[in-house]
Write a protein that holds these residues in place. Structure first.
Motif, mmCIF file in Angstrom:
data_model
loop_
_atom_site.group_PDB
_atom_site.id
_atom_site.type_symbol
_atom_site.label_atom_id
_atom_site.label_comp_id
_atom_site.label_asym_id
_atom_site.label_seq_id
_atom_site.Cartn_x
_atom_site.Cartn_y
_atom_site.Cartn_z
ATOM 1 N N PRO A 111 2.532 1.209 6.928
ATOM 2 C CA PRO A 111 2.688 -0.103 6.579
ATOM 3 C C PRO A 111 1.162 -0.841 6.737
ATOM 4 N N ILE A 112 1.385 -2.211 5.854
ATOM 5 C CA ILE A 112 0.189 -3.060 5.854
ATOM 6 C C ILE A 112 -0.024 -3.529 7.360
ATOM 7 N N SER A 113 -1.351 -3.438 7.597
ATOM 8 C CA SER A 113 -1.788 -3.813 9.029
ATOM 9 C C SER A 113 -1.958 -5.295 8.924
ATOM 10 N N CYS A 114 -1.304 -5.998 9.974
ATOM 11 C CA CYS A 114 -1.845 -7.337 10.353
ATOM 12 C C CYS A 114 -3.176 -7.468 10.976
ATOM 13 N N PRO A 115 -3.849 -8.685 10.909
ATOM 14 C CA PRO A 115 -5.412 -8.566 11.407
ATOM 15 C C PRO A 115 -5.139 -8.268 13.186
ATOM 16 N N SER A 116 -5.762 -7.295 13.564
ATOM 17 C CA SER A 116 -5.727 -6.966 14.865
ATOM 18 C C SER A 116 -6.810 -7.532 15.784
ATOM 19 N N THR A 117 -7.884 -8.161 15.169
ATOM 20 C CA THR A 117 -8.929 -8.902 15.699
ATOM 21 C C THR A 117 -8.964 -10.268 15.334
ATOM 22 N N LEU A 118 -9.748 -10.968 15.963
ATOM 23 C CA LEU A 118 -9.681 -12.422 15.592
ATOM 24 C C LEU A 118 -10.505 -12.634 14.073
ATOM 25 N N PHE A 119 -11.617 -11.768 14.083
ATOM 26 C CA PHE A 119 -12.336 -11.765 12.978
ATOM 27 C C PHE A 119 -12.397 -10.357 12.148
ATOM 28 N N ILE A 120 -12.726 -10.370 10.842
ATOM 29 C CA ILE A 120 -12.802 -9.089 10.018
ATOM 30 C C ILE A 120 -13.773 -8.324 10.705
ATOM 31 N N PRO A 121 -13.671 -6.993 11.072
ATOM 32 C CA PRO A 121 -14.371 -6.129 11.990
ATOM 33 C C PRO A 121 -15.925 -6.080 11.036
ATOM 34 N N THR A 122 -16.843 -6.173 11.605
ATOM 35 C CA THR A 122 -18.198 -5.635 11.180
ATOM 36 C C THR A 122 -19.078 -4.902 12.113
ATOM 37 N N ARG A 123 -20.101 -4.482 11.885
ATOM 38 C CA ARG A 123 -20.777 -3.774 12.757
ATOM 39 C C ARG A 123 -21.391 -4.765 14.045
ATOM 40 N N PRO A 153 -11.115 -1.911 13.673
ATOM 41 C CA PRO A 153 -12.640 -1.862 14.095
ATOM 42 C C PRO A 153 -13.532 -0.714 13.685
ATOM 43 N N THR A 154 -14.655 -0.772 13.453
ATOM 44 C CA THR A 154 -15.676 0.080 12.749
ATOM 45 C C THR A 154 -15.389 1.385 13.411
ATOM 46 N N ARG A 155 -15.330 1.600 14.735
ATOM 47 C CA ARG A 155 -15.140 3.159 15.368
ATOM 48 C C ARG A 155 -13.633 3.629 15.334
ATOM 49 N N LEU A 156 -12.756 2.627 14.715
ATOM 50 C CA LEU A 156 -11.250 3.168 14.768
ATOM 51 C C LEU A 156 -10.710 3.236 13.501
ATOM 52 N N LYS A 157 -11.282 3.314 12.326
ATOM 53 C CA LYS A 157 -10.555 3.167 11.011
ATOM 54 C C LYS A 157 -10.056 4.625 10.588
ATOM 55 N N GLN A 158 -8.977 4.620 10.117
ATOM 56 C CA GLN A 158 -8.268 5.610 9.397
ATOM 57 C C GLN A 158 -9.165 6.316 8.275
ATOM 58 N N MET A 159 -9.151 7.402 8.174
ATOM 59 C CA MET A 159 -9.855 8.460 7.258
ATOM 60 C C MET A 159 -9.342 9.033 6.432
ATOM 61 N N ARG A 167 -12.537 -14.672 8.530
ATOM 62 C CA ARG A 167 -11.111 -14.319 8.976
ATOM 63 C C ARG A 167 -10.634 -14.109 7.624
ATOM 64 N N ALA A 168 -9.318 -13.600 7.485
ATOM 65 C CA ALA A 168 -8.793 -13.085 6.230
ATOM 66 C C ALA A 168 -8.559 -14.138 5.278
ATOM 67 N N GLY A 169 -8.191 -15.454 5.773
ATOM 68 C CA GLY A 169 -7.683 -16.696 4.916
ATOM 69 C C GLY A 169 -9.206 -17.339 4.342
#
Length: 459
Positions: free
Chosen positions: A445-457, A432-438, A153-155
């Motif tokens: 704006p700054i995004s707040c965590p949208s998932t419980l954990f930092i997305p990985t594969r 999420p890995t398949r929904l990243k801005q390109m 998580r971010a913290g």
């Protein structure tokens, strides 16, 4: 006289009762009800109103029965204050997975009265949660130190580090003229700069992370000979240089007593490829996609072999040809870019090949990470961050390029450009890995965590 008048009124009243009312009604006015005593015998007497035979329908008012008037307003939930629970002036996005996130513009903390949550069994007070400096509500730190990068998580992040070229070194971030581009403003580098603060609008990755863990460590400060900390980026670096940078970074991490090398979670950001593209027409073999992949792979292999508890942000290279096109908007920029990026300058016939080659670079690292060779340990992973892969130039009115995002050489990033890149990197990390801005999306704006954990594969 008055006594005579009273006598007349009394007589008239008795006459009306006797002659105007039905006999049963008149008799009922004077009927006495006897209440039984304790021994069952009648006792007290009480005058009562008209009585009705058993089973008879009792008379009702002659007025029509009507529905009681109600308000024309619709029935609604309990009113609540229209003012949101607020904190630092930023805009945020909502979050799921157990965290409460504000989805409106927030301002300085307003300690509003407690909200109330209602469930089927009880009404329990909920104290207002104040947003952090990034505008995110809730807790983003694990209860204990996680052992898996897929539960990070971010913290939980304690250490930041960066590898790369002059963009990571911060060249030109605070420059006011072309000569100022030679200075390394590492404290403002998008992935590793820690100068100033998020509240001042400096949206570098470390400054955003400070909102989740104020004890974040490793970021660069100042310019020139300032403290680089764990920033090993250097001007002119290419993919081939990354293995050497990886070795230097390991040495710094292992020697620093401010961190726990084995248990502290680390985030390393790697961006390189601009110099490879700019020299590809001079030596096509040395700067081919295969050579680019080989340089990145050797660096990642070193990190994977020696670094515990690490998440690597591998940033995709942008199209140098597009940035070099800024030379057409400024004569001075045209001269400078000719010296910085010979294969992308002016009327160079090889310039048109830079776009396709950049695409090959991106595909090469995508295939590399896709092999899964960096997912063999639960505490290490590489995540591709594509926010520069489809970069479009910010524009002003009439579609003219907004040069304020670039240093005076029209090639490196200005402080404004570095801040936009830092925010985009953070947002990529939260997506999420398949929904990243390109794209850079500088006004997002700054995004707040949208998932419980930092997305990985793998989460």
């Amino acid at each position: 006289m008055s006594s005579c008048l009273l006598t007349v009124i009394l007589f008239f009243g008795i006459w009306c009762i006797v002659n105007c009312l039905e006999p049963q009604e008149a008799a009922g006015l004077f009927r006495l009800r006897r209440f039984p005593s304790e021994n069952g015998q009648p006792s007290d007497l009480e005058p009562v109103g008209p009585s009705f035979p058993p089973g008879a329908a009792q008379p009702v008012s002659s007025r029509p029965i009507t529905a009681q008037p109600v308000s024309s307003r619709p029935i609604s939930a309990q009113p609540v204050s229209s003012r949101p629970i607020t904190a630092q002036q930023v805009t945020v996005r909502p979050v799921i997975a157990g965290s409460v996130i504000a989805s409106s513009r927030l301002s300085q903390p307003n300690f509003a009265r407690p909200m109330v949550a209602v469930n089927a069994t009880a009404v329990q007070p909920i104290m207002p949660v104040i947003a952090n400096a990034a505008g995110c509500l809730g807790s983003f730190t694990s209860s204990g130190i996680p052992t898996s990068v897929h539960r990070l998580r971010a913290g939980d992040i304690k250490v930041v580090a960066a590898m790369g070229d002059s963009i990571t070194a911060g060249n030109g971030a605070q420059a006011t003229n072309v000569f100022g581009v030679l200075r390394e403003d590492r404290g403002h580098a998008f992935s590793i700069g820690g100068d100033r603060s998020l509240s001042e609008g400096v949206t570098t990755l470390p400054n955003i992370l400070k909102a989740f863990n104020e004890d974040i460590y490793g970021f660069s400060t100042s310019s020139g000979s300032g403290s680089p900390q764990f920033n090993v980026g250097e001007a002119g670096a290419t993919a081939k240089s990354m293995a050497g940078q990886a070795v230097r970074l390991l040495a710094r991490l292992q020697a620093d007593r401010h961190i726990n090398y084995m248990t502290d979670w680390k985030v390393i950001t790697l961006l390189v490829g601009g110099n490879d593209l700019c020299n590809s027409c001079i030596n096509p073999v040395a700067y081919s996609a295969a050579a680019y992949k080989d340089g990145i792979e050797r660096a990642l292999d070193i990190l994977h072999r020696h670094l515990p508890r690490t998440l690597v942000n591998l940033v995709e290279v942008f199209d140098i040809n597009m940035v070099a096109s800024l030379a057409n908007s400024n004569i001075l920029c045209s001269l400078v870019i000719g010296g910085i990026c010979p294969c992308g300058a002016g009327l160079n016939v090889n310039r048109v090949a830079l776009g396709p080659l950049a695409t090959e670079y991106r595909k090469a690292i995508f295939d590399l990470v896709g092999t899964g060779k960096y997912d063999t340990r639960p505490d290490f992973s590489v995540v591709i961050q594509p926010f520069l892969s489809q970069l479009t130039l910010p524009t002003m009115q009439r579609g003219r390029p907004d040069l304020s995002y670039f240093a005076p050489d029209c090639f490196h990033l200005s402080g404004k450009g570095q801040r936009a890149a830092g925010k985009a990197l953070w947002n990529n990390m939260m997506q999420p890995t398949r929904l990243k801005q390109m794209d850079l999306l500088p006004t997002a704006p700054i995004s707040c965590p949208s998932t419980l954990f930092i997305p990985t594969r793998h989460n």
